[in-house]
Design an enzyme around this catalytic site. Sequence first.
Site, PDB file in Angstrom:
ATOM      1  N   LYS A  22       0.834  -1.218   0.000  1.00  0.00           N
ATOM      2  CA  LYS A  22       0.000   0.000   0.000  1.00  0.00           C
ATOM      3  C   LYS A  22       0.865   1.263   0.000  1.00  0.00           C
ATOM      4  O   LYS A  22       0.648   2.174  -0.800  1.00  0.00           O
ATOM      5  CB  LYS A  22      -0.905   0.002   1.233  1.00  0.00           C
ATOM      6  CG  LYS A  22      -1.508   1.353   1.542  1.00  0.00           C
ATOM      7  CD  LYS A  22      -2.083   1.381   2.948  1.00  0.00           C
ATOM      8  CE  LYS A  22      -2.452   2.771   3.375  1.00  0.00           C
ATOM      9  NZ  LYS A  22      -1.361   3.551   3.929  1.00  0.00           N
ATOM     10  N   ASN A  23       1.844   1.323   0.916  1.00  0.00           N
ATOM     11  CA  ASN A  23       2.588   2.569   1.062  1.00  0.00           C
ATOM     12  C   ASN A  23       3.451   2.888  -0.159  1.00  0.00           C
ATOM     13  O   ASN A  23       3.753   4.052  -0.412  1.00  0.00           O
ATOM     14  CB  ASN A  23       3.452   2.531   2.328  1.00  0.00           C
ATOM     15  CG  ASN A  23       2.608   2.674   3.581  1.00  0.00           C
ATOM     16  OD1 ASN A  23       1.417   2.981   3.500  1.00  0.00           O
ATOM     17  ND2 ASN A  23       3.211   2.444   4.738  1.00  0.00           N
ATOM     18  N   CYS A 117      -4.750   8.890   8.552  1.00  0.00           N
ATOM     19  CA  CYS A 117      -5.060   8.364   9.881  1.00  0.00           C
ATOM     20  C   CYS A 117      -4.721   9.367  10.972  1.00  0.00           C
ATOM     21  O   CYS A 117      -3.694  10.048  10.912  1.00  0.00           O
ATOM     22  CB  CYS A 117      -4.259   7.083  10.129  1.00  0.00           C
ATOM     23  SG  CYS A 117      -4.949   5.669   9.307  1.00  0.00           S
ATOM     24  N   ARG A 122       1.492  14.833  12.956  1.00  0.00           N
ATOM     25  CA  ARG A 122       1.930  14.626  11.577  1.00  0.00           C
ATOM     26  C   ARG A 122       2.292  15.920  10.814  1.00  0.00           C
ATOM     27  O   ARG A 122       1.668  16.255   9.800  1.00  0.00           O
ATOM     28  CB  ARG A 122       0.895  13.804  10.807  1.00  0.00           C
ATOM     29  CG  ARG A 122       0.524  12.523  11.511  1.00  0.00           C
ATOM     30  CD  ARG A 122      -0.287  11.591  10.663  1.00  0.00           C
ATOM     31  NE  ARG A 122       0.540  10.754   9.824  1.00  0.00           N
ATOM     32  CZ  ARG A 122       0.077   9.769   9.050  1.00  0.00           C
ATOM     33  NH1 ARG A 122      -1.198   9.517   8.999  1.00  0.00           N
ATOM     34  NH2 ARG A 122       0.890   9.044   8.312  1.00  0.00           N
ATOM     35  N   ASP A 305       3.766   0.742  12.142  1.00  0.00           N
ATOM     36  CA  ASP A 305       2.500   0.243  11.573  1.00  0.00           C
ATOM     37  C   ASP A 305       2.126  -1.134  12.110  1.00  0.00           C
ATOM     38  O   ASP A 305       0.983  -1.565  11.974  1.00  0.00           O
ATOM     39  CB  ASP A 305       2.588   0.177  10.046  1.00  0.00           C
ATOM     40  CG  ASP A 305       2.500   1.558   9.415  1.00  0.00           C
ATOM     41  OD1 ASP A 305       2.246   2.524  10.149  1.00  0.00           O
ATOM     42  OD2 ASP A 305       2.681   1.665   8.189  1.00  0.00           O
ATOM     43  N   ARG A 397      -8.968   0.618   3.808  1.00  0.00           N
ATOM     44  CA  ARG A 397      -7.979   1.519   3.200  1.00  0.00           C
ATOM     45  C   ARG A 397      -6.675   0.781   2.910  1.00  0.00           C
ATOM     46  O   ARG A 397      -5.921   1.204   2.034  1.00  0.00           O
ATOM     47  CB  ARG A 397      -7.665   2.679   4.155  1.00  0.00           C
ATOM     48  CG  ARG A 397      -8.782   3.692   4.285  1.00  0.00           C
ATOM     49  CD  ARG A 397      -8.279   4.915   5.008  1.00  0.00           C
ATOM     50  NE  ARG A 397      -6.954   5.242   4.498  1.00  0.00           N
ATOM     51  CZ  ARG A 397      -6.008   5.858   5.194  1.00  0.00           C
ATOM     52  NH1 ARG A 397      -6.230   6.229   6.423  1.00  0.00           N
ATOM     53  NH2 ARG A 397      -4.830   6.100   4.649  1.00  0.00           N
TER      54      ARG A 397
HETATM   55  C1  UD1 Z   1       4.674   6.753   6.446  1.00  0.00           C
HETATM   56  C2  UD1 Z   1       3.712   5.611   6.220  1.00  0.00           C
HETATM   57  C3  UD1 Z   1       3.062   5.210   7.518  1.00  0.00           C
HETATM   58  C4  UD1 Z   1       4.128   4.878   8.561  1.00  0.00           C
HETATM   59  C5  UD1 Z   1       5.137   6.026   8.676  1.00  0.00           C
HETATM   60  C6  UD1 Z   1       6.316   5.661   9.547  1.00  0.00           C
HETATM   61  C7  UD1 Z   1       2.958   6.001   3.967  1.00  0.00           C
HETATM   62  C8  UD1 Z   1       1.845   6.410   3.080  1.00  0.00           C
HETATM   63  N1  UD1 Z   1       2.712   6.050   5.277  1.00  0.00           N
HETATM   64  O1  UD1 Z   1       3.913   7.860   6.950  1.00  0.00           O
HETATM   65  O2  UD1 Z   1       2.266   4.067   7.276  1.00  0.00           O
HETATM   66  O3  UD1 Z   1       3.495   4.708   9.811  1.00  0.00           O
HETATM   67  O4  UD1 Z   1       5.662   6.342   7.382  1.00  0.00           O
HETATM   68  O5  UD1 Z   1       6.941   4.510   9.093  1.00  0.00           O
HETATM   69  O6  UD1 Z   1       4.018   5.622   3.520  1.00  0.00           O
HETATM   70  N2  UD1 Z   1       7.626  14.235  10.717  1.00  0.00           N
HETATM   71  C9  UD1 Z   1       7.957  15.535  11.010  1.00  0.00           C
HETATM   72  N3  UD1 Z   1       8.006  16.430   9.976  1.00  0.00           N
HETATM   73  C10 UD1 Z   1       7.749  16.077   8.688  1.00  0.00           C
HETATM   74  C11 UD1 Z   1       7.418  14.740   8.410  1.00  0.00           C
HETATM   75  C12 UD1 Z   1       7.364  13.831   9.446  1.00  0.00           C
HETATM   76  O7  UD1 Z   1       8.200  15.894  12.166  1.00  0.00           O
HETATM   77  O8  UD1 Z   1       7.817  16.946   7.806  1.00  0.00           O
HETATM   78  C13 UD1 Z   1       7.579  13.235  11.818  1.00  0.00           C
HETATM   79  C14 UD1 Z   1       6.202  12.598  11.996  1.00  0.00           C
HETATM   80  O9  UD1 Z   1       5.358  13.364  12.831  1.00  0.00           O
HETATM   81  C15 UD1 Z   1       6.567  11.260  12.623  1.00  0.00           C
HETATM   82  C16 UD1 Z   1       7.917  10.929  11.956  1.00  0.00           C
HETATM   83  O10 UD1 Z   1       8.422  12.157  11.459  1.00  0.00           O
HETATM   84  O11 UD1 Z   1       6.793  11.430  13.997  1.00  0.00           O
HETATM   85  C17 UD1 Z   1       7.819   9.926  10.825  1.00  0.00           C
HETATM   86  O12 UD1 Z   1       6.850  10.355   9.891  1.00  0.00           O
HETATM   87  P1  UD1 Z   1       6.903   9.946   8.357  1.00  0.00           P
HETATM   88  O13 UD1 Z   1       7.985   8.937   8.154  1.00  0.00           O
HETATM   89  O14 UD1 Z   1       6.934  11.181   7.535  1.00  0.00           O
HETATM   90  O15 UD1 Z   1       5.508   9.239   8.175  1.00  0.00           O
HETATM   91  P2  UD1 Z   1       4.542   9.324   6.930  1.00  0.00           P
HETATM   92  O16 UD1 Z   1       5.335   9.485   5.682  1.00  0.00           O
HETATM   93  O17 UD1 Z   1       3.429  10.261   7.229  1.00  0.00           O
END
Ligand code: UD1
Length: 419
Positions: A22-23, A117, A122, A305, A397
Amino acid sequence: MEKLIIEGGQQLQGTVRISGFKNAAVAIIPATVLAGDTCVIDNLPQISDVKILADMLSSLGATVKELRPNTLEINTTAMKDCYADYELAKELRASYYLLGAALGRFKKAKVAYPGGCSIGSRPIDQHIKGFEALGAKVTIEHGIISVEAEKLVGAEIYLDVVSVGATINIMLAAVMAEGTTVIDNAAKEPHIVDMANFLNCMGADVKGAGTDVIKIKGVEKLGGCIHTVIPDQIEAGTYMIAAAAAGGDVLIDNVIPKHLEAITAKLKEMGVNIIENGESLRIISSGNLKNVSIKTLVYPGFPTDLQQPMSSLLTTAKGTGIVAETIFEGRFKHVDELKRMGANIKVEGRVAVIHGVKNLTGAKVVASDLRAGASLVVAGLMAKGETEIENVQYIDRGYDQLEQKLISLGAKVRREHRE
Ligand code: UD1
């Protein structure tokens, strides 16, 4: 509105085939915008997030054809720009990949603040930092993120936090920038590598994906290609946990065992017998397991996850387990539902202490997000009696044909419309 009803206590036996990740899929579909040509994406999971993104691209001017149930042909030639309003973007987090992809191709994009979610705050500051380093102006007004650049120029970008989303978005924006971009402290998750392979297949020059330094040499143009999405490590991990929880003998097929090392190690520590054979893992479990502690980390650590499904497994394991959630602060919403089923869990901040109980009992529970839903499915399979899970749309989803796959393993699961 639909609900899942699980009659717990059945051992699982047989083979389950894992779908495409999915991701990876939800990043690769928006990335086709960069091609301005036809891409064929194969091994897509049949989940609502994929359908929503395909519809989103169609409404933005792309032509999307379903060649086979798991294969989409996406032609983005006719797209002239990208404006995804709130109604389009609210549905899922991955809508923000349109920002990087459209910035890369059109040098501008407007996308409403993404949904997804509810598992923590985030933020997207690292995405914005990356776009700005490449020369884009980023503004957020009335819930719309606008990015625009006269030209994009490669830059050295150090991520303050390891972010999957920011790493991918910066890769998308940088592939057609002038010069070289270096992403330092990049995420190493398997779908970063899948994305790099997809971009390279379109003609990009991306090296180092899978390590924490990714180098992207900008190219002038990309074109169409055919790409097969990698197997879903989180779906695989969920079935591994389900098999361990229900007990039995299950072959998890079409996996990349290397991607599952963190979960394999923890399940073995609990007393599950796991046999690796090429692209499959055989899970043999008596259901009598001992508790362990887990700490979620970026890849190759234990994936956040799978924290929620794993917490369900720990509720009936002998002894005490400690679950430390280091990635998303709001990822314990499943705990109250597990308590309804008899679990003994105390949450203090980002740590849950789980004292194993003899068994869970079926109850009416509500899924608050995708992986919380998966955790309730695992709990339902273990519990005595019937569990009714509401908010199944969250589970849909991310899990391709969940109940069909579980039924084929001998579980008693059915879907009903909620009155
Ligand atoms: C992706 C995955 C999700 C998984 C997560 C962590 C997808 C679609 N989703 O989510 O299933 O749980 O990786 O493996 O691939 N952060 C910041 N600033 C930013 C971006 C992130 O502080 O600009 C923080 C977030 O709040 C979180 C951490 O970094 O604490 C990791 O987030 P991130 O790896 O970006 O997760 P997603 O890409 O949203």
